[in-house]
Design a protein around this motif. Structure first.
Motif, PDB file in Angstrom:
ATOM      1  N   TYR A  15       0.725  -1.244   0.042  1.00 16.11           N
ATOM      2  CA  TYR A  15      -0.044   0.137   0.227  1.00 16.11           C
ATOM      3  C   TYR A  15       0.820   1.123  -0.045  1.00 16.11           C
ATOM      4  N   SER A  16       0.489   2.254  -0.894  1.00 18.07           N
ATOM      5  CA  SER A  16       1.337   3.407  -0.756  1.00 18.07           C
ATOM      6  C   SER A  16       0.407   4.389  -1.146  1.00 18.07           C
ATOM      7  N   LYS A  17       0.653   5.565  -0.567  1.00 23.89           N
ATOM      8  CA  LYS A  17      -0.107   7.040  -0.823  1.00 23.89           C
ATOM      9  C   LYS A  17       1.042   8.141  -1.148  1.00 23.89           C
ATOM     10  N   THR A  18       0.747   8.673  -2.314  1.00 22.98           N
ATOM     11  CA  THR A  18       1.976   9.729  -2.532  1.00 22.98           C
ATOM     12  C   THR A  18       0.969  10.854  -2.967  1.00 22.98           C
ATOM     13  N   GLU A  19       1.374  12.022  -2.355  1.00 21.66           N
ATOM     14  CA  GLU A  19       0.801  13.321  -2.460  1.00 21.66           C
ATOM     15  C   GLU A  19       1.926  14.483  -3.152  1.00 21.66           C
ATOM     16  N   ASN A  20       1.440  14.919  -4.277  1.00 16.15           N
ATOM     17  CA  ASN A  20       2.513  15.581  -5.046  1.00 16.15           C
ATOM     18  C   ASN A  20       1.652  17.246  -5.213  1.00 16.15           C
ATOM     19  N   LYS A  21       2.677  18.196  -4.951  1.00 12.35           N
ATOM     20  CA  LYS A  21       2.197  19.476  -4.981  1.00 12.35           C
ATOM     21  C   LYS A  21       3.173  20.417  -5.984  1.00 12.35           C
ATOM     22  N   GLY A  22       2.764  20.941  -7.070  1.00 10.89           N
ATOM     23  CA  GLY A  22       3.516  21.791  -8.023  1.00 10.89           C
ATOM     24  C   GLY A  22       3.173  23.284  -8.213  1.00 10.89           C
ATOM     25  N   ASP A  23       3.855  24.069  -7.744  1.00  9.20           N
ATOM     26  CA  ASP A  23       3.359  25.360  -8.068  1.00  9.20           C
ATOM     27  C   ASP A  23       3.603  25.660  -9.608  1.00  9.20           C
ATOM     28  N   ARG A  24       2.423  26.377  -9.923  1.00  9.13           N
ATOM     29  CA  ARG A  24       2.415  26.792 -11.467  1.00  9.13           C
ATOM     30  C   ARG A  24       2.269  28.564 -11.348  1.00  9.13           C
ATOM     31  N   SER A  25       2.408  28.916 -12.601  1.00  5.53           N
ATOM     32  CA  SER A  25       2.389  30.423 -12.827  1.00  5.53           C
ATOM     33  C   SER A  25       0.816  30.619 -12.601  1.00  5.53           C
ATOM     34  N   SER A  26       0.637  31.806 -11.893  1.00  5.29           N
ATOM     35  CA  SER A  26      -0.860  32.269 -11.513  1.00  5.29           C
ATOM     36  C   SER A  26      -1.164  33.216 -12.887  1.00  5.29           C
ATOM     37  N   THR A  27      -1.700  32.539 -13.663  1.00  6.33           N
ATOM     38  CA  THR A  27      -2.223  33.100 -15.042  1.00  6.33           C
ATOM     39  C   THR A  27      -3.610  32.705 -15.219  1.00  6.33           C
ATOM     40  N   ARG A  28      -4.277  33.563 -16.301  1.00  3.16           N
ATOM     41  CA  ARG A  28      -5.472  33.433 -16.542  1.00  3.16           C
ATOM     42  C   ARG A  28      -5.763  34.202 -17.937  1.00  3.16           C
ATOM     43  N   GLY A  29      -6.339  33.517 -18.803  1.00  5.57           N
ATOM     44  CA  GLY A  29      -6.934  34.108 -20.203  1.00  5.57           C
ATOM     45  C   GLY A  29      -8.213  33.841 -20.319  1.00  5.57           C
ATOM     46  N   VAL A  30      -8.851  35.299 -20.324  1.00  2.00           N
ATOM     47  CA  VAL A  30     -10.342  35.316 -20.337  1.00  2.00           C
ATOM     48  C   VAL A  30     -10.840  36.401 -21.219  1.00  2.00           C
ATOM     49  N   LEU A  31     -12.060  36.454 -21.376  1.00  2.00           N
ATOM     50  CA  LEU A  31     -12.624  37.465 -22.235  1.00  2.00           C
ATOM     51  C   LEU A  31     -12.921  38.818 -21.223  1.00  2.00           C
ATOM     52  N   VAL A  32     -12.373  39.945 -21.537  1.00  3.18           N
ATOM     53  CA  VAL A  32     -12.691  41.035 -20.602  1.00  3.18           C
ATOM     54  C   VAL A  32     -13.747  41.724 -21.227  1.00  3.18           C
ATOM     55  N   PRO A  33     -14.846  41.939 -20.554  1.00  2.00           N
ATOM     56  CA  PRO A  33     -15.983  42.708 -21.337  1.00  2.00           C
ATOM     57  C   PRO A  33     -15.954  44.230 -21.499  1.00  2.00           C
ATOM     58  N   ALA A  34     -16.503  44.887 -22.334  1.00  2.00           N
ATOM     59  CA  ALA A  34     -16.360  46.212 -22.529  1.00  2.00           C
ATOM     60  C   ALA A  34     -16.540  47.030 -21.334  1.00  2.00           C
ATOM     61  N   SER A  35     -17.380  46.372 -20.376  1.00  2.96           N
ATOM     62  CA  SER A  35     -17.786  47.247 -19.308  1.00  2.96           C
ATOM     63  C   SER A  35     -16.632  47.599 -18.185  1.00  2.96           C
ATOM     64  N   ASN A  36     -15.648  46.471 -18.353  1.00  4.61           N
ATOM     65  CA  ASN A  36     -14.699  46.341 -17.288  1.00  4.61           C
ATOM     66  C   ASN A  36     -14.056  47.838 -17.069  1.00  4.61           C
ATOM     67  N   ALA A  37     -13.720  48.184 -15.950  1.00  2.00           N
ATOM     68  CA  ALA A  37     -13.374  49.551 -15.455  1.00  2.00           C
ATOM     69  C   ALA A  37     -12.096  50.126 -16.018  1.00  2.00           C
ATOM     70  N   PHE A  38     -11.136  49.057 -16.636  1.00  2.00           N
ATOM     71  CA  PHE A  38      -9.864  49.520 -17.071  1.00  2.00           C
ATOM     72  C   PHE A  38      -9.605  48.992 -18.524  1.00  2.00           C
ATOM     73  N   ASN A  39     -10.664  48.596 -19.342  1.00  2.00           N
ATOM     74  CA  ASN A  39     -10.755  47.995 -20.468  1.00  2.00           C
ATOM     75  C   ASN A  39     -10.899  49.533 -21.461  1.00  2.00           C
ATOM     76  N   ALA A  40      -9.842  49.876 -22.048  1.00  2.00           N
ATOM     77  CA  ALA A  40     -10.142  50.930 -22.788  1.00  2.00           C
ATOM     78  C   ALA A  40     -10.363  51.040 -24.453  1.00  2.00           C
ATOM     79  N   PHE A  41     -10.554  49.754 -24.877  1.00  2.00           N
ATOM     80  CA  PHE A  41     -10.875  49.497 -26.148  1.00  2.00           C
ATOM     81  C   PHE A  41     -12.439  49.904 -26.474  1.00  2.00           C
ATOM     82  N   GLY A  42     -13.285  49.725 -25.456  1.00  2.00           N
ATOM     83  CA  GLY A  42     -14.633  50.070 -25.823  1.00  2.00           C
ATOM     84  C   GLY A  42     -15.218  48.755 -26.607  1.00  2.00           C
ATOM     85  N   ARG A  43     -14.727  47.668 -26.351  1.00  2.00           N
ATOM     86  CA  ARG A  43     -15.312  46.375 -26.949  1.00  2.00           C
ATOM     87  C   ARG A  43     -14.808  45.345 -26.156  1.00  2.00           C
TER      88      ARG A  43
END
Length: 997
Positions: A433-461
């Motif tokens: 019997y064995s139990k192995t727990e692994n944790k690896g740090d990854r970069s904190s990233t996100r790819g998302v659609l930023v709506p035109a309503s976002n307070a910092f979106n200067a593109f208007g779309r």
């Protein structure tokens, strides 16, 4: 062990008549019964770890027996300490364990101790009445090349994991290891692997033929494969090193003996049993680049009349190695002799990389990013400052914070219990019997659609932004994205061995249940999965600068609620299960002048299952509701049933009784295995008969020639046949077709197909080996073993994900590149296909020389492999594609030299491992021009002291001189984890204490 025999009685007195041999005798003739040797009489013993001759004399005096031996043969052997009440047989077994010495019991209170003159190929000792890897027959030399690494060698190498034991083999190509499985390097067969699935996995890959072409056994039996890649390999990380007694490696195809998958060879982990007493071990390791480790293990063993029990418990924790500490901090590789690859990859940046958005909210045309360090506090900024160049230059912001190896915690238990109920019937049970727990740090990233309503979106779309939360992570506003896997293994076996009333035949039957679960989790900014969680979406759409998420600037102005969007999810919890019924009878069928003809007959029935019931995502979870996607759901519990019938026969033609000049002995072996794979959900059956023949010819006592020929096969896996069927069509899928019929390479839109292929055929391979073993009398202590190996595959199973070949190779294959009647590219097929061939040729060399001096005993060794060829022929008639001497296969030479010294209670070992240079070929559009990667050499130095009263100390340094990692001109790498350990120099100390029970 062998009992008293007329041969023994006639041979041992003659030793007294040889004046050049001094016989050590200690006698106490008060005890005249043979029961002292094999009966229940116990003796109180307290023998320190010391030279074998002194320990045997002390044992003889205490037990009141005569022990005879040749001092020249015994010299240089160190024995372990033994204490407690035990029978003489138990004492001898424990005292001589892992020494290469054996004993024979005679009458009149006499024991003869000698070197074990029965050797496996490569000079490794064979234990009496043991079936070694490579044959089903008792006490028969395997004709295939075999290597054995025993417990003493494992300790002296300074390794502390099953993976590191396997990586020490020159014949192994570490395509999947604890570093490559974190998604930052190549995986099995050259594939790119994802961090959320393979994290913490490691596999054996003999000769670079693929992880699914090496069969890994535990105690001679199959075990459940890792549920990642549908159980095609056994995860070495789930086999505790502290429980290993020895590792037997068969360097030859063996489907005739062990069944499908044993194409490149077999690695058999034999776990500890028959131990007397207790042993506590504590180990500490420190790596220059990280990877520090602490482990503690406890071994218990006890015996009783007719039985024994051995239990091993272990706990360990290994810290991660970050990319930055290992030396990877930038994609500008010019200072190292490479190229500036910041212009080749965009990815997540800070400020974020901005794209035009597709109708369903994904990225399309690159717009660019703001200059590094730009502060954005509202939506009134100048969008003309956004350039593509900034996106490329900012893509490396989080590299130093990513882990190349995970933080790992492991807990394991192994147990062996056996009892001899009668002289002819024994029951045994094995538990792991064995139990192995692994944790690896990854970069904190996100790819998302930023709506035109976002307070910092200067593109208007609406725009799509790929953002790295570099400063937010550095300032503690959020924690890193974390990949978290828990691997849990359980193997249970119950069996019996019964002597049959026919000659010396035995029946060995067992039932085994084995399972491994892989619980994959992720903690990620914005939630797990392609669509962000509701908190992230709400903050992203907010027009209030005080709470809106800002993906356009440098992170200095950011939503204080960002940490609330961190979410732990469960990308998948697949499970692999297997059930086995095995039965084998073995014994002699005829007495020839040259020896016994032996035969084994057996059957195996097995059920392999995958369970995806709790897996919410397998691989990439595409949203089939989006335009252009068509998919079919995964079969949640695929199953296959395997039925096998097998046999093996050994026929001695020449032996001691009819030896002649030029032929001291000659033996032939014949084996065969019929298997049928019934893939239930695919309604497909694959069957094959795999034959194997072998020859072992001793021309003289010094020279043995051996050869084998055999056939192996591997049936397609579940996902190969019935994986998710998906068609992806999008206006953004295009490729430059260098074989465009117009004569001008032109970007062409295409459809992408991937999933199972119900028309797959099984792989079939033939293997051939030929070699010799030479132990010249004129050079006492020298052993030379050389073996030539050749493997040829037909109908090799592969796909575009694992093929890793350049476009000119892929686009010429009609099964990969689908064209219309005019020759124009219309689709790429990513489903598995049968390619034409894979060919492998190699030469194994093993040299060793032992000698004694006034300052101790020495043994020098060189173990190496010369890879002559590893190539694929993708289509009949096409030019072979070379994999050896590239990052996709083994190097031209892999050598491991050693020098061992021992005297009294002390010993030291020096290991030098060298691999030659190779070419890093281009394998994707992200990678730069090919480059020559320099040779790599590491030095390990270890030592030990076996003290009195059961204490022992081991210490040393692996990669003593902290060898520089050869530079690889490649994005997301800079070194090759299949060849380099990112830990760097690793210093360790281990303390053991043996106790009586």
């Amino acid at each position: 062990m062998m009992s008293s025999s007329s041969k023994f009685q006639s041979n041992w007195p003659s030793a007294f008549r040889k004046s050049q041999i001094a016989i050590g005798v200690a006698s106490a003739l008060l005890f005249g019964s043979i029961s002292a040797f094999a009966g229940s009489e116990k003796h109180e013993l307290n023998i320190a770890s010391q030279s074998a001759d002194r320990a045997l004399l002390e044992l003889a005096e205490t037990a009141g027996v005569q022990i005879i031996f040749d001092p020249e043969k015994i010299k240089g052997h160190q024995v372990r300490a033994i204490t407690g009440d035990m029978t003489l047989s138990a004492a001898l077994n424990q005292l001589l364990d892992n020494t290469g010495l054996t004993y024979r019991i005679g009458t009149d209170n006499v024991v003869e101790v000698t070197e074990d003159d029965r050797k496996e190929e490569g000079g490794s000792e064979v234990v009496e009445e043991l079936i070694v890897t490579g044959t089903l027959l008792r006490n028969v030399h395997p004709t295939s090349p075999t290597v054995v690494i025993d417990r003493d060698q494992i300790d002296r190498m300074g390794v502390s994991s099953a993976e590191d034991i396997v990586r020490s083999l020159p014949q192994n190509f570490s395509s999947l290891n604890r570093a490559s499985s974190n998604g930052l390097n190549l995986g099995p067969d050259g594939a790119s692997v994802g961090a959320a699935t393979l994290l913490g996995n490691a596999a054996a890959d003999l000769r670079g033929l693929g992880v699914n072409s090496t069969l890994t056994l535990v105690n001679g039996r199959r075990t459940a494969g890792s549920p990642i890649l549908e159980g095609q390999f056994v995860n070495l990380s789930t086999i505790p090193a502290s429980a290993i007694e020895r590792v037997e490696v068969l360097l030859d195809g063996a489907s005739a003996i062990y069944g499908a998958d044993a194409v490149g060879g077999v690695i058999n982990f034999i776990l500890r049993k028959d131990y007397q007493g207790a042993e506590t071990a504590v180990r500490m390791e420190r790596g220059t680049n990280g990877g520090d480790k602490f482990s503690i293990s406890q071994l218990f063993g006890m015996g009783w009349d007719g039985g024994s029990a051995t239990v091993t418990l272990s706990l360990d924790e290994t810290k991660s190695v970050s990319m930055g500490k290992a030396g990877y901090t930038t994609n500008d590789l010019r200072p190292m002799g490479g190229e500036d690859l910041r212009y080749d990859v965009t990815g997540a940046t800070q400020p974020g990389t901005i794209y035009e958005a597709t109708p369903w909210g994904s990225a399309s045309t690159l717009i660019g990013a703001l200059p590094e360090g730009t502060v954005i506090s509202d939506n009134m900024w100048d969008t003309s400052l956004v350039t593509p160049e900034n996106a490329y230059l900012g893509s490396e912001a989080t590299i130093p914070y990513m882990d190349t190896t995970a933080t790992t915690k492991n807990m394991s238990l192994s147990a062996n219990i056996q009892h001899q109920f009668t002289d002819t019937f024994q029951v045994y049970s094995d538990i792991l019997y064995s139990k192995t727990e692994n944790k690896g740090d990854r970069s904190s990233t996100r790819g998302v659609l930023v709506p035109a309503s976002n307070a910092f979106n200067a593109f208007g779309r609406d725009v799509y932004v790929d953002y790295a939360f570099f400063n937010e992570q550095a300032n503690g506003l959020i924690t890193p994205n974390v990949t978290h896997t828990i691997q849990e293994r359980l193997d249970l076996t119950l069996g019996f061995i019964a002597d049959l009333p026919v000659r010396d035949w035995q029946l060995d039957a067992s039932v085994t249940y084995t399972t491994e679960g892989n619980d994959n989790k992720e903690t990620r900014i914005g939630g797990v999965g392609w669509n962000p969680n509701t908190i992230f979406q709400s903050l992203l759409a907010s027009s209030d600068p005080a709470e809106a998420i800002n993906l356009f600037g440098d992170g200095s102005v950011q939503s204080p609620r960002l940490g609330e969007t961190m979410e732990e999810g469960f990308p998948g919890q697949p499970e692999s299960n297997a059930y086995f019924l095995n039965a084998k009878v073995e014994g002699s069928i005829a007495d020839l002048k040259a020896g016994d003809v032996r035969m084994a007959l057996g059957t195996e029935y097995r059920i392999d299952q995958m369970d995806y019931t709790d897996a919410t995502s397998i691989g990439i979870n595409l949203d089939y509701s989006q335009p252009g996607y068509v998919g079919v759901d995964t079969i949640l519990k695929p199953e296959r049933k395997v039925t096998a019938l097998f046999t093996e026969l050994s026929v001695p033609v020449v032996g001691e009784a009819n030896a002649m000049t030029g032929m001291q002995s000659l033996m032939f072996t014949f084996g065969g295995r019929w298997e049928e794979y019934d893939v239930v959900d695919a309604d497909k059956k694959f069957s094959h008969f795999s034959p194997k023949v072998g020859m072992r010819w001793a021309l003289t006592d010094e020279l043995v020639v051996r050869s084998t020929w055999g056939e192996s096969f591997r049936a397609p896996g579940y996902d190969d046949l019935i994986g998710d069927q998906t068609i992806l069509s999008s206006p953004y899928l295009s490729v430059i077709d260098i074989y465009d019929p117009s004569g001008t390479p032109t970007p062409r839109n295409y459809v992408l197909y991937y999933g199972g292929n119900i028309n797959l055929k099984p792989e079939v391979s033939t293997s051939f080996s030929a070699g010799f073993d030479w132990t010249p009398v004129a050079i006492d202590g020298l052993a030379v073993n050389v073996t030539y190996n050749k493997v040829e595959f037909e109908d090799r199973i592969t796909d575009l994900n694992t093929f890793s070949y350049p476009a000119d190779v892929v686009l010429t294959n009609p099964e990969f590149a689908i064209r219309d009647s005019d020759g124009y590219l219309i689709a790429l097929n990513q489903s598995p296909i049968n390619v034409a061939k894979r060919n492998s040729e190699s030469l194994d060399i093993n040299l060793s020389y032992s000698f004694d001096t006034n300052v101790g005993s020495f043994k020098a060794g060189l173990n190496g492999v010369r890879t002559l060829k590893l190539e694929d022929v993708i289509t009949d008639g096409a030019e072979p594609y070379q994999r050896d001497e590239t990052q996709l296969g083994p190097d031209k030479w892999k050598l491991r030299g050693s020098l061992s010294w021992s005297q009294g209670n002390y010993g030291a070992d020096l290991f030098v491992t060298h691999s030659t240079s190779y070419t890093n070929i281009q394998i994707s559009s992200w990678d730069p021009s090919p480059n020559d990667v320099e040779a790599y050499t590491t030095v390990d130095l270890t030592g030990y002291y076996h003290g009195d009263n059961g204490w022992s100390y081991s210490f040393g340094a692996r990669d003593l001189f902290h060898a520089g990692k050869p530079f690889v001109n490649r994005t997301f790498g800079q070194w090759d984890n299949s060849r380099v350990d990112p830990n760097g120099r690793n210093v360790y100390l281990e303390v053991k204490k043996h106790f009586d029970l």
